[in-house]
Design a protein around this motif. Structure first.
Motif, PDB file in Angstrom:
ATOM      1  N   LEU A  74       0.826  -1.211   0.000  1.00 30.35           N
ATOM      2  CA  LEU A  74       0.000   0.000   0.000  1.00 30.35           C
ATOM      3  C   LEU A  74       0.855   1.253   0.000  1.00 30.35           C
ATOM      4  O   LEU A  74       0.304   2.370   0.015  1.00 30.35           O
ATOM      5  CB  LEU A  74      -0.912   0.015   1.237  1.00 30.35           C
ATOM      6  CG  LEU A  74      -1.934  -1.112   1.338  1.00 30.35           C
ATOM      7  CD1 LEU A  74      -2.681  -1.033   2.665  1.00 30.35           C
ATOM      8  CD2 LEU A  74      -2.921  -1.056   0.173  1.00 30.35           C
ATOM      9  N   LEU A  95      -6.149   5.897  -1.296  1.00 30.88           N
ATOM     10  CA  LEU A  95      -4.803   5.332  -1.165  1.00 30.88           C
ATOM     11  C   LEU A  95      -3.743   6.178  -1.863  1.00 30.88           C
ATOM     12  O   LEU A  95      -2.551   5.866  -1.766  1.00 30.88           O
ATOM     13  CB  LEU A  95      -4.759   3.915  -1.750  1.00 30.88           C
ATOM     14  CG  LEU A  95      -5.778   2.906  -1.222  1.00 30.88           C
ATOM     15  CD1 LEU A  95      -5.496   1.529  -1.816  1.00 30.88           C
ATOM     16  CD2 LEU A  95      -5.787   2.860   0.290  1.00 30.88           C
ATOM     17  N   ALA A 118      -6.883   6.213   4.417  1.00 30.86           N
ATOM     18  CA  ALA A 118      -7.274   5.032   3.638  1.00 30.86           C
ATOM     19  C   ALA A 118      -8.627   4.491   4.088  1.00 30.86           C
ATOM     20  O   ALA A 118      -8.816   4.160   5.257  1.00 30.86           O
ATOM     21  CB  ALA A 118      -6.205   3.953   3.762  1.00 30.86           C
ATOM     22  N   VAL A 123      -8.793  -0.161   0.420  1.00 29.46           N
ATOM     23  CA  VAL A 123      -7.721  -1.098   0.741  1.00 29.46           C
ATOM     24  C   VAL A 123      -8.083  -2.496   0.240  1.00 29.46           C
ATOM     25  O   VAL A 123      -7.272  -3.167  -0.409  1.00 29.46           O
ATOM     26  CB  VAL A 123      -7.454  -1.125   2.261  1.00 29.46           C
ATOM     27  CG1 VAL A 123      -6.428  -2.199   2.603  1.00 29.46           C
ATOM     28  CG2 VAL A 123      -6.971   0.238   2.746  1.00 29.46           C
ATOM     29  N   GLU A 126      -7.807  -2.762  -3.558  1.00 27.78           N
ATOM     30  CA  GLU A 126      -6.426  -2.824  -4.038  1.00 27.78           C
ATOM     31  C   GLU A 126      -5.763  -4.164  -3.706  1.00 27.78           C
ATOM     32  O   GLU A 126      -5.088  -4.763  -4.559  1.00 27.78           O
ATOM     33  CB  GLU A 126      -5.604  -1.678  -3.443  1.00 27.78           C
ATOM     34  CG  GLU A 126      -4.112  -1.733  -3.740  1.00 27.78           C
ATOM     35  CD  GLU A 126      -3.762  -1.700  -5.218  1.00 27.78           C
ATOM     36  OE1 GLU A 126      -2.635  -2.087  -5.556  1.00 27.78           O
ATOM     37  OE2 GLU A 126      -4.627  -1.298  -6.046  1.00 27.78           O
ATOM     38  N   VAL A 157      -7.145  -3.020   8.871  1.00 27.21           N
ATOM     39  CA  VAL A 157      -6.358  -3.520   7.741  1.00 27.21           C
ATOM     40  C   VAL A 157      -5.746  -4.881   8.100  1.00 27.21           C
ATOM     41  O   VAL A 157      -5.706  -5.798   7.272  1.00 27.21           O
ATOM     42  CB  VAL A 157      -5.282  -2.493   7.355  1.00 27.21           C
ATOM     43  CG1 VAL A 157      -4.415  -3.031   6.213  1.00 27.21           C
ATOM     44  CG2 VAL A 157      -5.922  -1.168   6.957  1.00 27.21           C
TER      45      VAL A 157
END
Length: 282
Positions: A74, A95, A118, A123, A126, A157
Motif C-alpha cells: 500500500l 490510497l 485510507a 484497501v 487494491e 487492515v
C-alpha cells in the motif's frame, strides 16, 4: 506452541528466512532467486505494483517449487519511485497521495497520511487486485505479508489481511505482539519471537551479526525478513543508500559460512508452506 503444531520437538530451533521485495527491480529479483536457489533463504514475497513485478512473476513461473507469498503493498519505498496502485486509480482514491497521484511514500509522514485517509473498502479493492494479478498469472502463493506496514499498520487492515489469507487458504505473516496474540487466540500459527528486519541491522560487520543471531537463536519459530539485491550500477543509482543493505544480505545468504553455521547449530529453515498446511487443517 507453533513448532509442535508444525511437527517439531519443543526444543527445535526453526527459522523462516524470507526474502522480501521480490518484484521491486530485476537486480533484486535475481538476488532473491539466487538466495533461495543457492543460499539459506527458504522463501520470498512478491510485490505486484512495482515495475519489476512482471520479471519476478516470469522467474516464479519457471520455478514452481519456489515458495513465495504476496507482499501486500500500500506504500512505495521512496518519493522518486513512481508506483501507482494495481486497481484503477479512480477505484482507490483514498490510497493516493494528492500531491503525486501515486501511492504514498514510505516516510513517517507518508505512512501517517495513508493510515489516516485510507478507506477500508479501497484497501480491500487494491489488495484483491494484487492477489488476482498473481493468481491470474497461474502462480500459487503460500502466504500473505505486508510491505513497510507491519501487520498492515491499522487494526481493520490487519483483520482484512487475515480474512483474505483465510479466503485463499494462505498463511499470514504476523509480527507484532498484539497481532500475534490475536492470531494465536484463533489457533493460527505465528512466530514465537520478535522478528528480524535486515534493514534495522548495522552494516558494519553484518556477517558477524548474522552469525551471532543464528548462534543465539532460541527454541521455537523465528523469522528473518531479509532483502537481497545485486549492486548493479543501475540499482545503486535508483536506491543510493538501501542497495548496501541488499548487497550485504545477498552476500551473507549465499555464503558458505551461512550454511555452515546453520548446520553447526542444528537450525531448520522452513518456508510458509507448513504454516499454510496447519492453517488449512484447522
Amino acid at each position: 506452541m507453533t513448532i509442535e503444531a508444525l511437527g517439531f520437538a519443543p526444543s527445535a530451533r526453526v527459522l523462516i528466512v524470507n526474502c522480501d521485495d521480490l518484484g521491486l527491480h530485476p537486480a533484486v529479483n535475481a538476488a532473491v532467486v539466487d538466495a533461495v536457489e543457492n543460499g539459506i533463504a527458504g522463501s520470498a514475497s512478491l510485490m505486484v505494483p512495482p515495475p519489476g513485478a512482471a520479471d519476478a512473476m516470469r522467474l516464479l513461473r519457471d520455478r514452481p517449487w519456489l515458495a513465495f507469498g504476496v507482499h501486500l503493498t500500500l506504500i512505495r519505498d521512496a518519493d522518486d519511485f513512481d508506483w501507482g496502485p494495481v486497481a484503477a486509480r479512480e477505484q482507490v482514491p483514498s490510497l493516493l497521495d494528492p500531491a503525486t497521484g501515486e501511492l504514498y511514500a514510505d516516510t513517517p509522514a507518508g505512512r501517517d497520511r495513508l493510515l489516516a485517509r485510507a478507506r477500508i473498502e479501497d484497501v480491500e479493492r487494491e489488495l484483491r487486485a494484487q492477489l488476482d494479478t498473481v493468481l491470474r498469472a497461474g502462480l500459487a502463493p503460500t502466504h500473505l505479508d505486508w510491505h513497510c506496514l507491519a501487520d498492515g499498520g491499522r487494526a481493520d487492515v490487519f483483520e482484512l489481511g487475515l480474512a483474505l489469507a483465510a479466503e485463499h487458504g494462505l498463511a499470514a505473516r504476523v509480527w507484532l505482539d498484539d497481532g500475534r496474540a490475536a492470531a494465536r487466540a484463533r489457533g493460527l500459527p505465528v512466530i514465537d519471537h520478535p522478528f528480524v528486519d535486515s534493514f534495522a541491522l548495522d552494516l558494519d560487520d553484518k556477517p558477524a551479526t548474522y552469525e551471532r543471531l543464528l548462534r543465539d537463536l532460541p527454541a521455537g519459530l523465528s523469522e528473518w525478513a531479509v532483502h537481497p539485491g545485486l549492486a548493479t550500477p543501475e540499482w545503486r543509482t535508483i536506491e543510493p543508500s538501501g542497495w548496501r543493505v541488499r548487497a550485504t544480505d545477498h552476500a551473507f545468504l549465499t555464503s558458505a559460512r551461512a550454511g555452515a553455521v546453520l548446520a553447526d547449530e542444528g537450525i531448520t529453515v522452513i518456508d510458509y508452506r507448513p504454516l499454510q498446511l496447519t492453517r488449512t487443517i484447522r
